[in-house]
Design a protein around this motif. Sequence first.
Motif, PDB file in Angstrom:
ATOM      1  N   THR A 188      30.640 -23.946   2.381  1.00 52.29           N
ATOM      2  CA  THR A 188      31.842 -24.910   2.612  1.00 52.29           C
ATOM      3  C   THR A 188      32.197 -25.803   1.459  1.00 52.29           C
ATOM      4  O   THR A 188      31.572 -25.546   0.363  1.00 52.29           O
ATOM      5  CB  THR A 188      31.523 -25.843   3.835  1.00 52.29           C
ATOM      6  N   TYR A 189      33.255 -26.206   1.413  1.00 52.60           N
ATOM      7  CA  TYR A 189      33.711 -27.162   0.250  1.00 52.60           C
ATOM      8  C   TYR A 189      32.650 -28.260   0.047  1.00 52.60           C
ATOM      9  O   TYR A 189      32.110 -28.709   1.055  1.00 52.60           O
ATOM     10  CB  TYR A 189      34.994 -27.500   0.485  1.00 52.60           C
ATOM     11  N   VAL A 190      32.644 -28.567  -1.145  1.00 52.53           N
ATOM     12  CA  VAL A 190      31.631 -29.823  -1.608  1.00 52.53           C
ATOM     13  C   VAL A 190      31.667 -31.085  -0.618  1.00 52.53           C
ATOM     14  O   VAL A 190      30.724 -31.555  -0.478  1.00 52.53           O
ATOM     15  CB  VAL A 190      31.574 -30.079  -3.300  1.00 52.53           C
ATOM     16  N   ASN A 191      32.887 -31.562  -0.534  1.00 51.59           N
ATOM     17  CA  ASN A 191      32.930 -32.841   0.120  1.00 51.59           C
ATOM     18  C   ASN A 191      33.074 -32.491   1.733  1.00 51.59           C
ATOM     19  O   ASN A 191      33.485 -33.526   2.605  1.00 51.59           O
ATOM     20  CB  ASN A 191      34.297 -33.832  -0.289  1.00 51.59           C
ATOM     21  N   GLY A 192      32.694 -31.324   2.250  1.00 51.94           N
ATOM     22  CA  GLY A 192      32.527 -30.961   3.633  1.00 51.94           C
ATOM     23  C   GLY A 192      31.010 -30.547   3.859  1.00 51.94           C
ATOM     24  O   GLY A 192      30.689 -30.029   4.957  1.00 51.94           O
ATOM     25  N   GLN A 193      30.240 -30.423   2.763  1.00 47.21           N
ATOM     26  CA  GLN A 193      28.877 -29.847   3.276  1.00 47.21           C
ATOM     27  C   GLN A 193      27.740 -31.034   3.771  1.00 47.21           C
ATOM     28  O   GLN A 193      28.214 -32.031   4.046  1.00 47.21           O
ATOM     29  CB  GLN A 193      28.226 -29.466   1.684  1.00 47.21           C
ATOM     30  N   VAL A 194      26.543 -30.344   4.065  1.00 48.39           N
ATOM     31  CA  VAL A 194      25.807 -31.270   4.824  1.00 48.39           C
ATOM     32  C   VAL A 194      25.588 -32.567   3.817  1.00 48.39           C
ATOM     33  O   VAL A 194      25.370 -32.543   2.857  1.00 48.39           O
ATOM     34  CB  VAL A 194      24.391 -30.635   4.828  1.00 48.39           C
ATOM     35  N   ALA A 195      25.600 -33.603   4.758  1.00 50.22           N
ATOM     36  CA  ALA A 195      25.122 -34.783   4.442  1.00 50.22           C
ATOM     37  C   ALA A 195      26.429 -35.583   3.636  1.00 50.22           C
ATOM     38  O   ALA A 195      26.048 -36.477   2.963  1.00 50.22           O
ATOM     39  CB  ALA A 195      23.915 -35.116   3.815  1.00 50.22           C
TER      40      ALA A 195
ATOM     41  N   GLN B  80      28.562 -35.151   7.698  1.00 47.47           N
ATOM     42  CA  GLN B  80      28.324 -33.720   8.017  1.00 47.47           C
ATOM     43  C   GLN B  80      27.055 -33.596   8.318  1.00 47.47           C
ATOM     44  O   GLN B  80      26.110 -33.807   7.573  1.00 47.47           O
ATOM     45  CB  GLN B  80      28.800 -33.030   7.032  1.00 47.47           C
ATOM     46  N   VAL B  81      26.735 -32.912   9.671  1.00 46.84           N
ATOM     47  CA  VAL B  81      25.401 -32.341  10.015  1.00 46.84           C
ATOM     48  C   VAL B  81      25.918 -31.006  10.597  1.00 46.84           C
ATOM     49  O   VAL B  81      26.170 -30.811  11.278  1.00 46.84           O
ATOM     50  CB  VAL B  81      25.158 -33.200  11.424  1.00 46.84           C
ATOM     51  N   LEU B  82      25.300 -30.093   9.513  1.00 52.02           N
ATOM     52  CA  LEU B  82      25.467 -28.512   9.766  1.00 52.02           C
ATOM     53  C   LEU B  82      24.410 -27.694   8.911  1.00 52.02           C
ATOM     54  O   LEU B  82      23.601 -28.269   8.005  1.00 52.02           O
ATOM     55  CB  LEU B  82      26.899 -28.203   9.307  1.00 52.02           C
ATOM     56  N   ASP B  83      24.260 -26.509   9.321  1.00 51.26           N
ATOM     57  CA  ASP B  83      23.470 -25.540   8.259  1.00 51.26           C
ATOM     58  C   ASP B  83      24.316 -25.080   7.206  1.00 51.26           C
ATOM     59  O   ASP B  83      25.087 -24.305   7.345  1.00 51.26           O
ATOM     60  CB  ASP B  83      22.963 -24.417   9.317  1.00 51.26           C
ATOM     61  N   ASN B  84      23.842 -25.864   6.014  1.00 50.62           N
ATOM     62  CA  ASN B  84      24.627 -25.625   4.935  1.00 50.62           C
ATOM     63  C   ASN B  84      24.049 -24.530   4.119  1.00 50.62           C
ATOM     64  O   ASN B  84      24.672 -23.784   3.217  1.00 50.62           O
ATOM     65  CB  ASN B  84      24.547 -26.699   3.923  1.00 50.62           C
ATOM     66  N   ASN B  85      22.768 -23.892   4.720  1.00 51.75           N
ATOM     67  CA  ASN B  85      22.173 -22.927   3.917  1.00 51.75           C
ATOM     68  C   ASN B  85      22.817 -21.481   4.072  1.00 51.75           C
ATOM     69  O   ASN B  85      22.784 -20.698   3.253  1.00 51.75           O
ATOM     70  CB  ASN B  85      20.644 -22.966   4.260  1.00 51.75           C
ATOM     71  N   ASP B  86      23.189 -21.304   5.411  1.00 50.70           N
ATOM     72  CA  ASP B  86      24.117 -20.022   5.743  1.00 50.70           C
ATOM     73  C   ASP B  86      25.476 -20.280   5.940  1.00 50.70           C
ATOM     74  O   ASP B  86      25.893 -19.350   6.757  1.00 50.70           O
ATOM     75  CB  ASP B  86      23.241 -19.299   6.758  1.00 50.70           C
ATOM     76  N   ASN B  87      26.264 -21.392   5.426  1.00 50.56           N
ATOM     77  CA  ASN B  87      27.306 -21.709   5.701  1.00 50.56           C
ATOM     78  C   ASN B  87      28.006 -22.044   4.441  1.00 50.56           C
ATOM     79  O   ASN B  87      27.931 -23.453   4.395  1.00 50.56           O
ATOM     80  CB  ASN B  87      27.435 -22.613   6.753  1.00 50.56           C
TER      81      ASN B  87
ATOM     82  N   GLN C 281      35.335 -37.679   1.502  1.00 50.40           N
ATOM     83  CA  GLN C 281      35.350 -38.671   0.890  1.00 50.40           C
ATOM     84  C   GLN C 281      34.104 -38.731  -0.288  1.00 50.40           C
ATOM     85  O   GLN C 281      34.367 -39.228  -1.256  1.00 50.40           O
ATOM     86  CB  GLN C 281      35.130 -39.892   1.962  1.00 50.40           C
ATOM     87  N   HIS C 282      32.877 -38.401   0.381  1.00 52.18           N
ATOM     88  CA  HIS C 282      31.808 -38.475  -0.561  1.00 52.18           C
ATOM     89  C   HIS C 282      30.833 -37.365  -0.735  1.00 52.18           C
ATOM     90  O   HIS C 282      30.450 -37.021   0.458  1.00 52.18           O
ATOM     91  CB  HIS C 282      31.050 -39.818  -0.347  1.00 52.18           C
ATOM     92  N   ILE C 283      30.716 -36.617  -1.682  1.00 55.51           N
ATOM     93  CA  ILE C 283      29.713 -35.646  -1.674  1.00 55.51           C
ATOM     94  C   ILE C 283      28.161 -35.955  -1.652  1.00 55.51           C
ATOM     95  O   ILE C 283      28.125 -37.358  -2.174  1.00 55.51           O
ATOM     96  CB  ILE C 283      29.849 -34.630  -2.811  1.00 55.51           C
ATOM     97  N   PRO C 284      27.243 -35.586  -1.118  1.00 53.03           N
ATOM     98  CA  PRO C 284      25.862 -35.942  -1.122  1.00 53.03           C
ATOM     99  C   PRO C 284      25.365 -36.230  -2.781  1.00 53.03           C
ATOM    100  O   PRO C 284      25.813 -35.093  -3.458  1.00 53.03           O
ATOM    101  CB  PRO C 284      25.004 -35.196  -0.425  1.00 53.03           C
ATOM    102  N   LEU C 285      24.390 -37.033  -2.789  1.00 54.82           N
ATOM    103  CA  LEU C 285      23.939 -37.087  -4.192  1.00 54.82           C
ATOM    104  C   LEU C 285      22.937 -35.929  -4.526  1.00 54.82           C
ATOM    105  O   LEU C 285      22.540 -35.801  -5.769  1.00 54.82           O
ATOM    106  CB  LEU C 285      23.008 -38.493  -4.277  1.00 54.82           C
ATOM    107  N   ALA C 286      22.296 -35.491  -3.494  1.00 56.74           N
ATOM    108  CA  ALA C 286      21.436 -34.260  -3.584  1.00 56.74           C
ATOM    109  C   ALA C 286      21.556 -33.336  -2.350  1.00 56.74           C
ATOM    110  O   ALA C 286      21.899 -33.810  -1.338  1.00 56.74           O
ATOM    111  CB  ALA C 286      19.904 -34.734  -3.579  1.00 56.74           C
TER     112      ALA C 286
END
Length: 119
Positions: free
Chosen positions: A13-20, A4-11, A25-30
């Motif tokens: 979304t669900y955790v396993n669809g957030q930026v990076a 995922q490459v997106l603007d998560n600051n103003d968007n 399948q995998h949420i980001p570590l940070a």
Amino acid sequence: YEVQVLDNNDNKTYVNGQVASVYKQHIPLAMAAMPSGEWNTYDIFYRAPDFDAAGNKVKSGTITVIHNGVLVQDHVEIKGTTPYIGWPKNPSHGKGPIRLQDHGDNSRVSYRNIWVREL
């Protein structure tokens, strides 16, 4: 396979669809996203899955993602395709295209300085 490459600051979304994330399948570590309107960087290291002669997956692919200098995916296993609806599938494949997308919602999407290098 989708990172995922997106603007998560103003968007929201669900955790396993957030930026990076590795989509669904995998949420980001940070959370390493820059403020909205600033450039983000991604270093993505992809290792393809292996398939036998019959087309069965014998070894999963992996992805490591460094987002803005922060390790956010550490050699995670790709479980299969990343469909919007349904479970991952593992059809046999060789090399494929790299796609950059947006959602067609009139948001401004820009990419620059993209390098692709075979490992």
